[in-house]
Design a protein around this motif. Structure first.
Motif, PDB file in Angstrom:
ATOM      1  N   GLY A  78      11.685   0.786   6.574  1.00 47.09           N
ATOM      2  CA  GLY A  78      12.859   0.617   5.732  1.00 47.09           C
ATOM      3  C   GLY A  78      12.905  -0.677   4.955  1.00 47.09           C
ATOM      4  N   ARG A  79      11.984  -1.609   5.255  1.00 49.06           N
ATOM      5  CA  ARG A  79      12.026  -2.898   4.552  1.00 49.06           C
ATOM      6  C   ARG A  79      10.937  -2.953   3.495  1.00 49.06           C
ATOM      7  N   ALA A  80      11.260  -3.456   2.314  1.00 47.52           N
ATOM      8  CA  ALA A  80      10.263  -3.557   1.243  1.00 47.52           C
ATOM      9  C   ALA A  80       9.331  -4.719   1.534  1.00 47.52           C
ATOM     10  N   ILE A  81       8.056  -4.414   1.802  1.00 45.21           N
ATOM     11  CA  ILE A  81       7.130  -5.519   2.092  1.00 45.21           C
ATOM     12  C   ILE A  81       6.259  -5.879   0.885  1.00 45.21           C
ATOM     13  N   ARG A  82       6.096  -4.962  -0.079  1.00 42.35           N
ATOM     14  CA  ARG A  82       5.411  -5.293  -1.331  1.00 42.35           C
ATOM     15  C   ARG A  82       6.183  -4.626  -2.454  1.00 42.35           C
ATOM     16  N   LYS A  83       6.463  -5.434  -3.509  1.00 42.63           N
ATOM     17  CA  LYS A  83       7.126  -4.833  -4.668  1.00 42.63           C
ATOM     18  C   LYS A  83       6.215  -4.971  -5.869  1.00 42.63           C
ATOM     19  N   ASN A  84       6.185  -3.912  -6.664  1.00 40.82           N
ATOM     20  CA  ASN A  84       5.406  -3.960  -7.914  1.00 40.82           C
ATOM     21  C   ASN A  84       3.941  -4.299  -7.670  1.00 40.82           C
ATOM     22  N   PHE A  85       3.401  -3.715  -6.598  1.00 37.80           N
ATOM     23  CA  PHE A  85       2.034  -4.006  -6.196  1.00 37.80           C
ATOM     24  C   PHE A  85       1.061  -3.176  -7.028  1.00 37.80           C
ATOM     25  N   LYS A  86       0.159  -3.843  -7.724  1.00 41.57           N
ATOM     26  CA  LYS A  86      -0.759  -3.135  -8.618  1.00 41.57           C
ATOM     27  C   LYS A  86      -1.894  -2.495  -7.839  1.00 41.57           C
ATOM     28  N   VAL A  87      -2.133  -1.210  -8.094  1.00 37.64           N
ATOM     29  CA  VAL A  87      -3.236  -0.516  -7.429  1.00 37.64           C
ATOM     30  C   VAL A  87      -4.139   0.133  -8.465  1.00 37.64           C
ATOM     31  N   GLU A  88      -5.382   0.313  -8.091  1.00 41.73           N
ATOM     32  CA  GLU A  88      -6.355   0.922  -8.998  1.00 41.73           C
ATOM     33  C   GLU A  88      -7.015   2.124  -8.357  1.00 41.73           C
ATOM     34  N   ILE A  89      -7.399   3.089  -9.208  1.00 42.38           N
ATOM     35  CA  ILE A  89      -8.031   4.314  -8.718  1.00 42.38           C
ATOM     36  C   ILE A  89      -9.361   3.971  -8.065  1.00 42.38           C
ATOM     37  N   GLY A  90      -9.566   4.527  -6.887  1.00 42.70           N
ATOM     38  CA  GLY A  90     -10.841   4.340  -6.192  1.00 42.70           C
ATOM     39  C   GLY A  90     -10.860   3.132  -5.275  1.00 42.70           C
ATOM     40  N   LYS A  91      -9.756   2.402  -5.208  1.00 40.91           N
ATOM     41  CA  LYS A  91      -9.769   1.202  -4.355  1.00 40.91           C
ATOM     42  C   LYS A  91      -9.001   1.424  -3.060  1.00 40.91           C
ATOM     43  N   ASP A  92      -9.401   0.635  -2.038  1.00 42.48           N
ATOM     44  CA  ASP A  92      -8.756   0.695  -0.726  1.00 42.48           C
ATOM     45  C   ASP A  92      -7.802  -0.476  -0.562  1.00 42.48           C
ATOM     46  N   TYR A  93      -6.706  -0.209   0.134  1.00 40.54           N
ATOM     47  CA  TYR A  93      -5.743  -1.291   0.381  1.00 40.54           C
ATOM     48  C   TYR A  93      -5.231  -1.196   1.813  1.00 40.54           C
ATOM     49  N   SER A  94      -4.857  -2.324   2.396  1.00 41.83           N
ATOM     50  CA  SER A  94      -4.236  -2.280   3.716  1.00 41.83           C
ATOM     51  C   SER A  94      -2.782  -2.691   3.582  1.00 41.83           C
ATOM     52  N   VAL A  95      -1.969  -2.185   4.512  1.00 43.06           N
ATOM     53  CA  VAL A  95      -0.546  -2.520   4.505  1.00 43.06           C
ATOM     54  C   VAL A  95      -0.334  -3.608   5.541  1.00 43.06           C
ATOM     55  N   SER A  96      -0.047  -4.823   5.056  1.00 49.99           N
ATOM     56  CA  SER A  96       0.051  -5.953   5.988  1.00 49.99           C
ATOM     57  C   SER A  96       1.223  -5.766   6.938  1.00 49.99           C
ATOM     58  N   GLY A  97       1.043  -6.218   8.180  1.00 47.50           N
ATOM     59  CA  GLY A  97       2.089  -6.079   9.189  1.00 47.50           C
ATOM     60  C   GLY A  97       2.050  -4.722   9.855  1.00 47.50           C
ATOM     61  N   SER A  98       0.947  -3.980   9.647  1.00 44.51           N
ATOM     62  CA  SER A  98       0.817  -2.667  10.276  1.00 44.51           C
ATOM     63  C   SER A  98      -0.663  -2.338  10.345  1.00 44.51           C
ATOM     64  N   ASP A  99      -0.991  -1.195  10.957  1.00 44.28           N
ATOM     65  CA  ASP A  99      -2.393  -0.780  10.929  1.00 44.28           C
ATOM     66  C   ASP A  99      -2.599   0.373   9.955  1.00 44.28           C
ATOM     67  N   TYR A 100      -1.696   0.453   8.988  1.00 42.39           N
ATOM     68  CA  TYR A 100      -1.859   1.445   7.921  1.00 42.39           C
ATOM     69  C   TYR A 100      -2.822   0.923   6.871  1.00 42.39           C
ATOM     70  N   SER A 101      -3.575   1.859   6.296  1.00 45.94           N
ATOM     71  CA  SER A 101      -4.362   1.519   5.113  1.00 45.94           C
ATOM     72  C   SER A 101      -4.358   2.748   4.202  1.00 45.94           C
ATOM     73  N   PHE A 102      -4.664   2.575   2.943  1.00 47.40           N
ATOM     74  CA  PHE A 102      -4.685   3.732   2.053  1.00 47.40           C
ATOM     75  C   PHE A 102      -5.700   3.540   0.945  1.00 47.40           C
ATOM     76  N   GLU A 103      -6.140   4.698   0.422  1.00 44.07           N
ATOM     77  CA  GLU A 103      -7.060   4.672  -0.712  1.00 44.07           C
ATOM     78  C   GLU A 103      -6.400   5.445  -1.857  1.00 44.07           C
ATOM     79  N   VAL A 104      -6.494   4.901  -3.046  1.00 45.45           N
ATOM     80  CA  VAL A 104      -5.955   5.601  -4.210  1.00 45.45           C
ATOM     81  C   VAL A 104      -7.063   6.484  -4.760  1.00 45.45           C
ATOM     82  N   LEU A 105      -6.876   7.803  -4.667  1.00 44.00           N
ATOM     83  CA  LEU A 105      -7.964   8.714  -4.986  1.00 44.00           C
ATOM     84  C   LEU A 105      -8.003   9.145  -6.445  1.00 44.00           C
ATOM     85  N   ARG A 106      -6.872   9.683  -6.929  1.00 46.18           N
ATOM     86  CA  ARG A 106      -6.864  10.304  -8.252  1.00 46.18           C
ATOM     87  C   ARG A 106      -5.576  10.008  -9.008  1.00 46.18           C
TER      88      ARG A 106
END
Lengths: 259, 323
Positions: free
Chosen positions: B147-175
């Motif tokens: 429920g808390r905003a930890i990143r605002k206006n975070f720029k992401v690019e197609i094909g790149k991997d990112y981790s979500v700080s303060g958690s063990d989540y990560s994500f990849e932007v596919l398409r």
């Protein structure tokens, strides 16, 4: 690689500032020399970083607030270094390096990714308009430093009359740049969107700057305004410059908003 | 000339008056930027101030020109300001300005200025309106964890991997699909190259284990924004416009006399008018809006500006006079 040069410049300006401060207290000439050398090295690093960014971006690095702040900081150091050869006023260096640091510090919290140019900015006018204004602004920033210092030191201080004189000379140096900046802005606006003047906040405040410094010059030449009154007016002028440069972008956005 | 006339002229040509007027102008201009709706710059008060300044400049220059004879820079500067004011007055009185909406394949010879319709002596034909994007568009995420905003206006690019700080989540932007729709077989496709329905596919993992793949929609930020129980993404899309141009033809008496593609910084001049690329509608790429301007005072204005710059250079860099 860009970031390393930024850090180098930042570090150099901090060291220069500290050196100037210690010089101000202990008055050992060697500290002043050290300060100007470090400042000069930082300036070279900053010059390299500007050209490097220009090369990497494929367009002049004057397209957003981050890039403009960097160039503003560069310009005020450039003006200070040039004037220091002629006038040798080392104490002002403390304030100038602090101002340059503040500009860089603010830039460091902004987005520094290289972005492609907005269509309106694709013009040779971008370079000439921003460079002339940056040099003008850099010079009035150093004038502000001299005026502030004038008000801080006591009236009969040995440096008083020099500080007053140098503050005026910097405004005299800046005025043609401010005039050319205003002119190139108007001509570019005519070419870009058909009107050379639209009373948008940025244009209006840049006119305000120009008028305030025109007032300063008339009051100094014709009404004999020197010393304290001139110092206050120079400070007011710089505050209007700050508002034009940063205040308008943050608080009065419009056609001219390039964050 | 009697004493009181002398006094009046003395007052009107005085530096004191100039300083007072300029100070009032500065304050008025400043206030105008904070209260734009008051339209101070077209108010009677403001125009009166400008008139008074012009009068002061004129009389001041006339009465002092003899003593200024040796101060070339001062003469040039003050005369230049009068030239600039004259150019502005001519533009205000004799200038024309308005807008022309234009559709592809259509020709038009009128433009609209306020309520008026102004006829040009020629037709403007829109052959094509072109909108160009940069290859890399701007994708931004607001990331909410518990429920808390930890990143605002975070720029992401197609094909790149990112981790979500303060958690063990990560994500990849596919398409990325600019105009997303699902076909009858539930395949994700794009209807066009226009960003009518920007959608971003993200592949979300927790502790390196795949949780799900999810489409995020810029136009529907709260639709499917929950990627996992305590993780929410809000996606916004900023198109990067590279250029927008209108391919025009000027037609005079049924003959094409000029063909030019205009865009910002590159207008078209014809028949005493200048045609500027003004607006467009990203949803209707067969439409453009032109701004038409007639500015008879511009030559005087440019002359005045050149003189002004020469004048201030002569005053403050007198050594350059030798050039």
């Amino acid at each position: 690689m860009n970031v390393n040069f930024f850090n180098l410049t930042f570090l150099a300006y901090i060291l220069a500032f500290v050196s100037y401060l210690i010089y101000a207290v202990f008055k050992k000439e060697i500290l002043a020399w050290l300060a100007i050398i470090i400042l000069g090295l930082g300036f070279i690093a900053q010059t390299v970083s500007v050209f490097l960014r220009w090369h990497l971006a494929g367009h002049p690095p004057f397209s957003n607030l981050y890039e403009s702040l960097i160039f503003f900081s560069w310009a005020m150091v450039a003006v200070y270094v040039i004037f220091n050869f002629v006038y040798k006023l080392k104490l002002i260096g403390a304030l100038v390096s602090l101002l340059a640091l503040l500009a860089l510090g603010y830039a460091s919290v902004l987005d520094n990714t290289i972005q492609p140019l907005l269509p309106a900015l694709k013009s040779n006018w971008l370079t000439i308009h921003v460079v002339t204004y940056s040099l003008g602004y850099g010079a009035v920033a150093v004038s502000f430093a001299a005026s502030l210092l004038y008000l801080i030191v006591s009236k009969n201080h040995a440096l008083s009359s020099s500080l007053d004189k140098i503050s005026y000379r910097l405004i005299a140096f800046a005025f043609p740049f401010l005039t050319l900046g205003l002119t190139t802005g108007a001509v570019w606006a005519k070419v870009a969107w058909g009107n050379y003047w639209g009373w948008d906040p940025k244009e209006t405040w840049s006119l305000i700057n120009w008028l305030v410094y025109a007032l300063y010059l008339h009051l100094r030449f014709i009404k004999g305004w020197q010393g304290k009154r001139a110092a206050y007016l120079s400070i007011i002028g710089f505050l209007t410059v700050l508002f034009t440069f940063i205040g308008v972008t943050l608080f009065l956005p419009g056609l001219h908003s390039y964050k | 000339m009697n004493k009181s006339q002398n006094k009046i002229i003395g007052f009107l040509s005085s530096v004191k008056l100039a300083i007072a007027i300029v100070t009032l102008l500065v304050i008025t201009c400043g206030l105008g930027t904070f209260f734009p709706k008051a339209d101070i710059y077209h108010s009677g008060w403001f125009i009166f101030l400008l008139f008074l300044l012009g009068l002061n400049l004129f009389i001041c220059t006339l009465t002092r020109i003899k003593s200024w004879r040796l101060k070339m820079g001062v003469v040039v500067t003050h005369v230049s300001l009068l030239v600039i004011l004259s150019g502005t007055i001519i533009t205000v009185i004799f200038g024309e300005q308005g807008f022309m909406p234009l559709y592809e394949g259509k020709a038009q010879d009128v433009f609209y200025s306020g309520n008026k319709e102004i006829k040009l002596g020629f037709k403007v034909y829109l052959e094509d309106f072109i909108l160009e994007h940069y290859a890399f568009d701007d994708h931004r995420l607001d990331i909410f964890l518990n429920g808390r905003a930890i990143r605002k206006n975070f720029k992401v690019e197609i094909g790149k991997d990112y981790s979500v700080s303060g958690s063990d989540y990560s994500f990849e932007v596919l398409r990325f699909l600019p105009d997303f729709y699902l076909d009858s077989h539930k395949n994700a496709l794009t209807r066009s190259e226009l960003a009518n329905n920007p959608a971003l596919l993200v592949h979300v993992k927790k502790a390196d284990e795949t949780i799900r793949q999810r489409w995020l929609f810029a136009n529907f930020p709260s639709f499917y924004d929950t990627v996992d129980a305590d993780l929410r993404f809000v996606y916004s899309f900023l198109p990067r416009i590279k250029a927008f141009k209108s391919k025009l033809k000027i037609i005079e008496q049924d003959k094409i006399v000029l063909a030019k593609t205009i865009e910002v910084n590159h207008p078209l001049n014809f028949g005493g008018y200048t045609l500027f690329q003004s607006g467009y509608n990203p949803k209707y790429l067969d439409y453009t809006e032109l701004k038409i301007v007639k500015d008879p005072g511009i030559t005087l204005l440019y002359a005045g500006l050149i003189l002004l710059n020469i004048g201030v250079i002569f005053i403050f860099y007198p050594k350059l006079k030798k050039l």
